[in-house]
Design an enzyme around this catalytic site. Structure first.
Site, PDB file in Angstrom:
ATOM      1  N   GLN A  68       0.823  -1.217   0.000  1.00 65.82           N
ATOM      2  CA  GLN A  68       0.000   0.000   0.000  1.00 65.82           C
ATOM      3  C   GLN A  68       0.855   1.265   0.000  1.00 65.82           C
ATOM      4  O   GLN A  68       0.433   2.288  -0.542  1.00 65.82           O
ATOM      5  CB  GLN A  68      -0.974   0.006   1.195  1.00 65.82           C
ATOM      6  CG  GLN A  68      -2.079  -1.052   1.102  1.00 65.82           C
ATOM      7  CD  GLN A  68      -2.951  -0.916  -0.147  1.00 65.82           C
ATOM      8  OE1 GLN A  68      -3.048   0.154  -0.759  1.00 65.82           O
ATOM      9  NE2 GLN A  68      -3.611  -1.997  -0.540  1.00 65.82           N
ATOM     10  N   GLU A  91      -7.656   6.157 -13.530  1.00 67.37           N
ATOM     11  CA  GLU A  91      -8.199   4.947 -12.911  1.00 67.37           C
ATOM     12  C   GLU A  91      -7.818   4.949 -11.439  1.00 67.37           C
ATOM     13  O   GLU A  91      -6.651   4.963 -11.089  1.00 67.37           O
ATOM     14  CB  GLU A  91      -7.632   3.715 -13.623  1.00 67.37           C
ATOM     15  CG  GLU A  91      -8.247   2.426 -13.137  1.00 67.37           C
ATOM     16  CD  GLU A  91      -7.836   1.225 -13.991  1.00 67.37           C
ATOM     17  OE1 GLU A  91      -7.183   1.423 -15.026  1.00 67.37           O
ATOM     18  OE2 GLU A  91      -8.181   0.098 -13.602  1.00 67.37           O
TER      19      GLU A  91
HETATM   20  N1  DCP Z   1      -5.420  -3.283  -5.105  1.00 67.30           N
HETATM   21  C1  DCP Z   1      -5.111  -3.234  -3.765  1.00 67.30           C
HETATM   22  N2  DCP Z   1      -5.001  -2.021  -3.141  1.00 67.30           N
HETATM   23  C2  DCP Z   1      -5.225  -0.875  -3.819  1.00 67.30           C
HETATM   24  C3  DCP Z   1      -5.578  -0.896  -5.173  1.00 67.30           C
HETATM   25  C4  DCP Z   1      -5.679  -2.138  -5.802  1.00 67.30           C
HETATM   26  O1  DCP Z   1      -4.923  -4.288  -3.132  1.00 67.30           O
HETATM   27  N3  DCP Z   1      -5.082   0.284  -3.164  1.00 67.30           N
HETATM   28  C5  DCP Z   1      -5.436  -4.598  -5.788  1.00 67.30           C
HETATM   29  C6  DCP Z   1      -6.794  -5.195  -6.005  1.00 67.30           C
HETATM   30  C7  DCP Z   1      -6.625  -5.956  -7.297  1.00 67.30           C
HETATM   31  C8  DCP Z   1      -5.577  -5.165  -8.065  1.00 67.30           C
HETATM   32  O2  DCP Z   1      -4.877  -4.407  -7.085  1.00 67.30           O
HETATM   33  O3  DCP Z   1      -6.119  -7.261  -7.039  1.00 67.30           O
HETATM   34  C9  DCP Z   1      -6.164  -4.239  -9.117  1.00 67.30           C
HETATM   35  O4  DCP Z   1      -7.413  -3.808  -8.631  1.00 67.30           O
HETATM   36  P1  DCP Z   1      -8.276  -2.645  -9.253  1.00 67.30           P
HETATM   37  O5  DCP Z   1      -9.687  -2.793  -8.852  1.00 67.30           O
HETATM   38  O6  DCP Z   1      -7.668  -1.361  -8.857  1.00 67.30           O
HETATM   39  O7  DCP Z   1      -8.090  -2.858 -10.822  1.00 67.30           O
HETATM   40  P2  DCP Z   1      -8.822  -3.877 -11.801  1.00 67.30           P
HETATM   41  O8  DCP Z   1      -7.805  -4.245 -12.833  1.00 67.30           O
HETATM   42  O9  DCP Z   1      -9.471  -4.979 -11.058  1.00 67.30           O
HETATM   43  O10 DCP Z   1      -9.913  -2.941 -12.409  1.00 67.30           O
HETATM   44  P3  DCP Z   1     -11.037  -3.240 -13.492  1.00 67.30           P
HETATM   45  O11 DCP Z   1     -11.215  -4.717 -13.623  1.00 67.30           O
HETATM   46  O12 DCP Z   1     -12.241  -2.533 -12.932  1.00 67.30           O
HETATM   47  O13 DCP Z   1     -10.524  -2.611 -14.745  1.00 67.30           O
END
Ligand code: DCP
Length: 218
Positions: A68, A91
């Protein structure tokens, strides 16, 4: 800063894991004069050869803090990155990192209270000392069961261990932040879209946001 030195209209795209944030950003690639900043997941998967996302899922107690804090750095970089266009579409944000992911890790004791305190202090320091522009949040609202199926289907290797309960908890935290407004500040007005729709129908739903994002009759 856009070409004429006016700050770009800045939009955060938020929603649960698998809600279609990347697909939403891709929809806007057809328009000129818009900067798209997709989430730096690939940086999290390869920091000098280390896959921080994988380490975090495999041993959260050991790696959540490291992960994080790197997320915060990469998100801050995106917030501060100048956009040479009138619109900047990002995003996620530092806010969902803090109010959804770090919040969850604090509540379920993945983070030690001292680790949480350090992350929270960084978040507050940034908020008070570094301008973070935000004009609109697009919330891709989903049902946990639907995104859970999508996550299984896309089979990102690091996420195979993710249980439905985690997705449900992240859903509640997004709702608490963006709909129920339990935190003092929500940095911008929120536009809610139905992101349960499948790919064949979602374009019409995405179009509902074009007017507000491009801020002209489309
Ligand atoms: N993640 C996390 N902590 C954060 C941001 C993301 O642990 N502060 C993790 C969760 C997922 C990965 O990172 O395993 C990516 O998550 P996101 O939801 O941000 O991105 P996605 O690729 O899943 O988005 P989408 O499918 O909506 O395009």
């Amino acid at each position: 800063m856009s070409a004429n030195n006016v700050k770009p209209f800045t939009v955060f795209v938020e929603g649960n894991i698998g809600s279609g944030k990347t697909t939403f950003l891709e929809h806007f690639r057809q328009f000129e004069d818009i900067t798209l900043l997709t989430e730096p997941v690939e940086m999290w998967r390869d920091l000098k050869g280390c896959n921080l996302l994988e380490l975090m899922y495999k041993d959260p107690e050991k790696w959540a803090m490291t992960f994080q804090s790197y997320v915060s750095l990469t998100m801050l970089d995106m917030h501060r990155r100048p956009a040479p266009t009138p619109v900047k579409l990002m995003e996620r944000s530092l806010f969902s990192a803090r109010y959804c992911f770090v919040e969850h890790m604090m509540r379920n004791n993945t983070l030690h209270p001292a680790q949480f305190a350090v992350l929270d202090e960084w978040f507050r320091f940034i908020q008070h000392n570094i301008p973070i522009d935000a004009d609109l949040i697009v919330y891709l609202k989903t049902s946990p069961s639907i995104v859970y199926q999508r996550i299984k289907k896309r089979a990102r290797s690091e996420e195979q261990c993710v249980p439905l309960s985690y997705i449900e908890e992240l859903h509640r935290l997004h709702e608490d932040w963006l709909i129920n407004r339990i935190h003092a500040e929500c940095p911008a007005p929120v536009l809610v879209l139905d992101a349960d729709l499948d790919l064949s129908q979602i374009t019409d739903e995405y179009k509902r946001s074009e007017h507000q994002i491009l801020r002209k009759a489309v």
